[in-house]
Design a protein around this motif. Sequence first.
Motif, short mmCIF file in Angstrom:
data_model
loop_
_atom_site.label_atom_id
_atom_site.label_comp_id
_atom_site.label_asym_id
_atom_site.label_seq_id
_atom_site.Cartn_x
_atom_site.Cartn_y
_atom_site.Cartn_z
N ASP A 176 12.18 19.07 8.66
CA ASP A 176 10.92 18.58 8.11
C ASP A 176 10.81 17.11 8.53
O ASP A 176 11.82 16.40 8.56
N TYR A 177 9.59 16.66 8.85
CA TYR A 177 9.41 15.32 9.43
C TYR A 177 8.44 14.49 8.62
O TYR A 177 7.53 15.04 7.97
N ALA A 178 8.64 13.17 8.67
CA ALA A 178 7.79 12.28 7.86
C ALA A 178 7.57 10.95 8.58
O ALA A 178 8.37 10.53 9.42
N LEU A 179 6.48 10.31 8.21
CA LEU A 179 6.15 8.95 8.69
C LEU A 179 5.99 8.04 7.49
O LEU A 179 5.57 8.49 6.41
N MET A 180 6.27 6.76 7.68
CA MET A 180 5.98 5.75 6.66
C MET A 180 5.11 4.69 7.31
O MET A 180 5.39 4.25 8.44
N THR A 181 4.05 4.27 6.62
CA THR A 181 3.20 3.20 7.17
C THR A 181 3.78 1.84 6.78
O THR A 181 4.64 1.73 5.91
N GLU A 182 3.24 0.83 7.41
CA GLU A 182 3.47 -0.54 6.93
C GLU A 182 2.78 -0.69 5.57
O GLU A 182 1.91 0.12 5.21
N PRO A 183 3.13 -1.74 4.80
CA PRO A 183 2.41 -1.95 3.53
C PRO A 183 0.91 -2.14 3.80
O PRO A 183 0.53 -2.79 4.78
N LEU A 184 0.09 -1.56 2.94
CA LEU A 184 -1.36 -1.69 3.10
C LEU A 184 -1.80 -3.11 2.70
O LEU A 184 -1.24 -3.69 1.75
N SER A 185 -2.79 -3.63 3.42
CA SER A 185 -3.38 -4.91 3.00
C SER A 185 -4.18 -4.65 1.71
O SER A 185 -4.46 -3.50 1.36
N LEU A 186 -4.60 -5.71 1.05
CA LEU A 186 -5.38 -5.52 -0.18
C LEU A 186 -6.66 -4.74 0.10
O LEU A 186 -7.06 -3.87 -0.68
N ALA A 187 -7.29 -5.03 1.24
CA ALA A 187 -8.54 -4.33 1.57
C ALA A 187 -8.27 -2.85 1.85
O ALA A 187 -9.01 -1.96 1.40
N GLN A 188 -7.19 -2.58 2.59
CA GLN A 188 -6.85 -1.18 2.87
C GLN A 188 -6.52 -0.45 1.57
O GLN A 188 -6.92 0.69 1.36
#
Length: 476
Positions: free
Chosen positions: A275-287
């Motif tokens: 099973d595979y997964a991705l993690m994003t960078e932290p979201l900006s306040l606007a995102q």
Amino acid sequence: MPLAGPARRALPAAAPAALAGARPVPYWLDQPGRPPPEPPLNRATVAGLAVIGGGFTGLWTALLAKERDPAADVVLLEGRAIGWAASGRNGGFCAASLTHGLANGRARFPAELAELDRLGMTNLDEIAGAITRYRIDCAAERAGELVVAVAPWQLAGLHADAEAARALGHDVQMLDSGAVQAQVASPTYLGGVWYRDTCLMLDPARLAWGLRRACLAAGVRLHERSPVRAIHREGTGLRLDTPRGSVRAVAAALGTGAYRPLLRRMRPYLVPVYDYALMTEPLSLAQRASIGWANRPGAADIGNQFHYFRLTADDRILWGGYDAVYYPGGQITAARDQRPATFQRLARQFFETFPQLAGLRFSHSWGGVIDTCARFCAFYGTAHGGQLAYAAGYTGLGVGASRFAGNVILDLLTGQPTERTELAMVRSKPVPFPPEPVRSGVIQLTRAELARADRQEGRRGRWLRALDRFGLGFDS
Ligand SMILES: Cc1cc2nc3c(=O)[nH]c(=O)nc-3n(C[C@H](O)[C@H](O)[C@H](O)COP(=O)(O)OP(=O)(O)OC[C@H]3O[C@@H](n4cnc5c(N)ncnc54)[C@H](O)[C@@H]3O)c2cc1C
């Protein structure tokens, strides 16, 4: 992503750029706080209970053994490092369900569904209690789980599951497309159900490291880099051999997940599925504002091929699932932790779901192995005259169920019946998988048919209906 027919849009082209620079390691294991390893076992020793495997199953078993009897002499042997395998690289959905969801429990154990549900909720409360009591800093939030429909045919199943949960007394909130999009803003969501009380969202690696610390504090002798090569009967006990040492134990507990079981009789029931997964960078306040998600539940869509996704404490998004890959022969290798084609697909589906996050990048990509069995929930048993007990086969929902399994293992080792050991779920076994090469053929055909059912508004073809009749399946 199970978007059927006309709802399917052109896939965004941003995916490859978003993946450039993603670190090819599990996010959770790539953070500060990883404890230095305990030394390997390098001598012959004796123990009351020897636990094999340092994932959640082994950790909970060892800790519960000390909770039941603080004087118990417990040794835990882990082949590599505590929590490095599935336990430290999963989605962090710690669910109450012991049966891989209510629908699966209802299909397989209808007579004891209410009891399983009650035991699962008690287990979840006790996990939350242990996290507090042992001061485990694993960012646990009782935020529940949001299940969303992304194709019209999925709405009926969604509502049936919600009604069943409500009938069991759960706090369930049905959401139409407007309400679900107000929870988590995606134009693809047609409806949803928020199960508010049945899931604890947490950081799995930090839970594993916290349980490790609790085990050590309770006096468990813990050895890492100590793979058990063989288990023999010796005199009135068992002998476990590692490359540089051995343990003579009165009893043993086996919690080795998807890895080749030391016990031959377990092998037909388990297949390792990636099973595979991705993690994003932290979201900006606007995102972060653009996506809503104020109540922070874990979330999943509901196709046969499904995604699970969640926020982290620092507002990244983990996005995983969809491809559940069985490699013919079932070898587990480090190289298979990376699968660029799956990462590309996951990334494209992510931006299709959250177009407002275009430009966001992924910081980590990884895979892990799931111990899949044909009934999708753990099976249990004993060997060596009742001196060894085991649990495996959680099929992608073992974060919470592994603690219940630790209690079952200890119950089985006492030889005395308990409400847990009397359950049909504990007393029965899944249908075994056929041997290779038939196994590969059956699994690949089933995967293709599941994908086809998603494209055909959920209609299950003849092959899937036949498997359903025999209680067989493939899932992650
Ligand atoms: C990508 C991914 C996402 C997931 N998401 C979720 C989720 O969100 N929620 C959920 O509930 N479940 C999820 N799961 C499943 C969950 O992680 C597992 O069910 C659970 O961690 C199983 O724990 P375990 O201790 O049985 O196995 P593992 O964590 O695999 O631990 C087994 C351990 O045994 C050791 N071992 C093996 N053989 C030997 C030997 N011979 N001697 C000594 N040690 C040995 C291994 O090194 C390993 O450390 C996910 C799994 C994956 C891979």
